[in-house]
Design a protein around this motif. Structure first.
Motif, PDB file in Angstrom:
ATOM      1  N   GLY A 166      -7.505  -2.894  10.463  1.00 47.70           N
ATOM      2  CA  GLY A 166      -7.898  -1.516  10.196  1.00 47.70           C
ATOM      3  C   GLY A 166      -7.407  -0.543  11.242  1.00 47.70           C
ATOM      4  N   GLU A 167      -7.207  -1.018  12.481  1.00 46.39           N
ATOM      5  CA  GLU A 167      -6.703  -0.157  13.544  1.00 46.39           C
ATOM      6  C   GLU A 167      -5.217   0.137  13.393  1.00 46.39           C
ATOM      7  OE1 GLU A 167      -7.582  -2.253  17.089  1.00 46.39           O
ATOM      8  OE2 GLU A 167      -9.753  -1.883  17.020  1.00 46.39           O
ATOM      9  N   PRO A 216      -4.047   2.345   7.482  1.00 48.14           N
ATOM     10  CA  PRO A 216      -5.066   2.505   6.438  1.00 48.14           C
ATOM     11  C   PRO A 216      -4.884   1.456   5.340  1.00 48.14           C
ATOM     12  CG  PRO A 216      -4.075   4.621   7.004  1.00 48.14           C
ATOM     13  CD  PRO A 216      -3.255   3.574   7.683  1.00 48.14           C
ATOM     14  N   ASN A 217      -5.988   0.898   4.893  1.00 49.02           N
ATOM     15  CA  ASN A 217      -6.047  -0.022   3.753  1.00 49.02           C
ATOM     16  C   ASN A 217      -5.504  -1.420   4.034  1.00 49.02           C
ATOM     17  OD1 ASN A 217      -6.967   2.196   2.141  1.00 49.02           O
ATOM     18  ND2 ASN A 217      -4.842   2.828   1.872  1.00 49.02           N
ATOM     19  N   GLN A 251       3.427   5.899   9.997  1.00 51.58           N
ATOM     20  CA  GLN A 251       2.583   6.405   8.915  1.00 51.58           C
ATOM     21  C   GLN A 251       2.828   7.878   8.584  1.00 51.58           C
ATOM     22  OE1 GLN A 251       0.198   4.116   7.119  1.00 51.58           O
ATOM     23  NE2 GLN A 251       1.978   3.096   8.019  1.00 51.58           N
ATOM     24  N   ARG A 284      -3.412   2.251  -3.187  1.00 48.92           N
ATOM     25  CA  ARG A 284      -3.690   1.877  -1.798  1.00 48.92           C
ATOM     26  C   ARG A 284      -3.616   0.374  -1.576  1.00 48.92           C
ATOM     27  NH1 ARG A 284     -10.085   2.381  -0.441  1.00 48.92           N
ATOM     28  NH2 ARG A 284     -10.910   1.099  -2.138  1.00 48.92           N
ATOM     29  N   SER A 306       0.865  -1.176   0.000  1.00 48.26           N
ATOM     30  CA  SER A 306       0.000   0.000   0.000  1.00 48.26           C
ATOM     31  C   SER A 306       0.901   1.224   0.000  1.00 48.26           C
ATOM     32  CB  SER A 306      -0.902   0.015   1.238  1.00 48.26           C
ATOM     33  OG  SER A 306      -1.745   1.139   1.231  1.00 48.26           O
TER      34      SER A 306
END
Length: 556
Positions: free
Chosen positions: A330-331, A334-335, A280, A242, A237
């Motif tokens: 998901g936590e 992202p993606n 991130q 993504r 990603s």
């Protein structure tokens, strides 16, 4: 059909059924995973590691995929210190002190088979499979992997604690280094960090490197369903895409290189995943390569940091090793939940999974949840289905007239077609009216198929009675047989095709579909069976209603 033929065909059907059951018991055993290595045994480097210099410093630059510097590797007989064992409520892992690589990871809440007590092993390094996770720090002047010293050899997450910290100490070029693994209760992600303290007079530019290395061995969690199988390979990603899959073939042929803020690198297989997730808010360099042994290597290199004399610095990233639980992934990033790959109909499959999961929260049984989702889908398409079934019922109503026209026209195809069209117009029947509504529903059926096939929640999930794993085929093939019977009953409500050859093909469909569905996951067969039963009820109701309306017209 006389009594002798009935007895003969019944006997043959019973014998065929017993043969299939015996064949299933003899040849459908799943692969058992080799147990974890002993704790304090003296381990040796695998031959593949010796060939590709696993002890060298990991290197990753903007101009190349993940590389290992060419320094002499230890011989296969060179002993290294014993592996470190870490056990939580979800993971049982082994860490190699030479570099701190994860060379074994078992998922304690997921078994190898539904009837086995052995946990499913995702990471392992033996003759059966070479699949490990590596990490290191580059830019410290270290030419070889660092030999780390763990504070203890065994770690267990205490019952009253929510996290467990594993600290391993090392030193390189005047820098004190501590590699820290932080495990969390109920989670499958691990925080991996390096605590660096510069005791020298030099300035360094360290960066975090995380790699995943896997050979080309088959997916141990994959069941083959009529040649269809889940994806086995890498995925990334990035800012550009993504979710992008990079197959093992693509890694060998062209590779992958990309800078991205955030993002992740993952190795996928059916139901399970390992993934490196860098910070991130930082820009990382993602890439792939193969080593000389043919292993596939994916990973990332984080941003360079500045470490002045006397300063301290921490480099960190997240590692996920576990099942494809969308909420947990998901936590983290992202993606990452997109690794549950529903294909090009994901925009339909995803809401279906949310609905399935919502029902499960109430009934606590995935089989019952599948039945409830099937009912909801049937209600949503009730009007469309009613249109199709009304058209079929009308076709059945005029079937005697069609047979008479066919007999009168004989072999004159043009005249037959003309008379048929006149009949359809007179009776106000659209011969294609039963097809279009069904075609509109097909994308939903396909999306539901892939949703059920990809959902790890159904793996080893019991339903009732003999169905103890909705992700595997019915061990006694009862559901497929019931599904075939339901198709046969549904055909009885449909008009007989005017073409004899087409009529024979239609009669064979229940048998063909039953054979196909013998090896389908029980959850999918359950959906199809319930859908057929609901369709029979709806079609019977509509057919009876039209017949009653026709009788009322004749009476007046």
């Amino acid at each position: 059909m006389d009594v002798k033929r009935i007895v003969l065909f019944s006997s043959l059907a019973i014998v065929a059924y017993l043969l299939i059951i015996q064949w299933n018991e003899d040849y459908s055993q799943q692969e058992e995973i080799v147990q974890a290595p002993e704790l304090h045994q003296q381990a040796t480097l695998p031959s593949s590691a010796a060939e590709d210099d696993e002890d060298a410093t990991l290197e990753l630059s903007d101009r190349s995929a993940p590389e290992l510097e060419t320094t002499p590797a230890p011989s296969a007989s060179e002993e290294i210190s014993g592996l470190v064992r870490v056990t939580t409520d979800t993971l049982d892992v082994r860490i190699n002190p030479r570099g701190g690589d994860l060379v074994y990871a078992a998922l304690l809440q997921h078994k190898t088979r539904v009837d086995s007590d052995n946990p499913f092993v995702l990471l392992q390094d033996n003759a059966q499979r070479h699949y490990i996770v590596q990490s290191d720090v580059t830019g410290l002047g270290n030419e070889r992997r660092i030999q780390l010293q763990p504070e203890q050899r065994e770690y267990d997450l205490p019952e009253n604690e929510e996290r467990l910290e594993v600290r391993m100490h090392g030193q390189v070029e005047g820098i004190d280094l501590v590699k820290v693994f932080t495990f969390h209760r109920g989670k499958h992600h691990v925080e991996v960090s390096y605590e660096l303290a510069n005791r020298s007079e030099e300035t360094f530019s360290p960066s975090f490197i995380g790699l995943i290395k896997r050979d080309n061995s088959p997916d141990p969690s994959q069941g083959e369903f009529l040649g269809m199988s889940a994806y086995l390979g890498a995925a990334f990603s990035t800012d550009e895409n993504r979710y992008e899959k990079i197959s093992f073939r693509d890694i060998t042929r062209s590779g992958f290189q990309e800078h991205s803020e955030g993002g992740w690198a993952a190795m996928l297989q059916h139901y399970f995943i390992s993934a490196w997730i860098p910070p991130q808010h930082e820009t990382s360099f993602f890439s792939t390569r193969t080593d000389r042994a043919g292993n596939n290597i994916i990973g990332f290199r984080g941003m360079e940091q500045r470490l002045e004399p006397g300063q301290e610095l921490t480099l960190a990233a997240n590692l996920f090793i576990g099942p494809k639980y969308q909420s947990e992934m998901g936590e983290l990033a992202p993606n990452l939940e997109l690794t549950v790959d529903y294909g090009w109909l994901w925009f339909i499959a995803q809401p279906l999974f949310w609905l399935l999961d919502w029902f499960y929260g109430f009934v606590a049984n995935w089989g019952v949840a599948i039945i409830l989702v099937t009912i909801v889908i049937k209600l949503l398409f009730y009007k469309l289905s009613a249109t199709a079934y009304r058209s079929m019922a009308n076709m059945r109503r005029v079937a005697p007239k069609m047979a008479q026209i066919k007999e009168e026209c004989g072999d004159d195809r043009q005249k037959l077609s003309q008379r048929m069209m006149e009949l359809y117009k007179k009776e106000k029947i659209n011969p294609m009216g039963g097809c279009l509504p069904i075609l509109v529903q097909m994308p939903v059926f396909i999306a539901l198929y892939w949703m059920l096939l990809e959902s790890v929640e159904l793996r080893h999930a019991p339903f009732m009675l003999w169905i103890n794993d909705l992700s595997m085929k019915d061990p006694y093939f009862i559901l497929p047989i019931l599904m075939g019977i339901s198709m046969f009953l549904q055909q009885k409500l449909n008009p007989t095709p005017p073409d004899p050859m087409q009529a024979k093909i239609m009669k064979m469909l229940p048998i063909i579909f039953t054979f196909f569905f013998l090896w389908f996951p029980a959850g999918l067969v359950l959906y199809w069976l319930v859908n057929n039963l609901l369709s029979i009820l709806q079609q019977w109701y509509i057919t009876r209603k039209i017949e009653n309306e026709e009788k009322a017209k004749e009476a007046t």
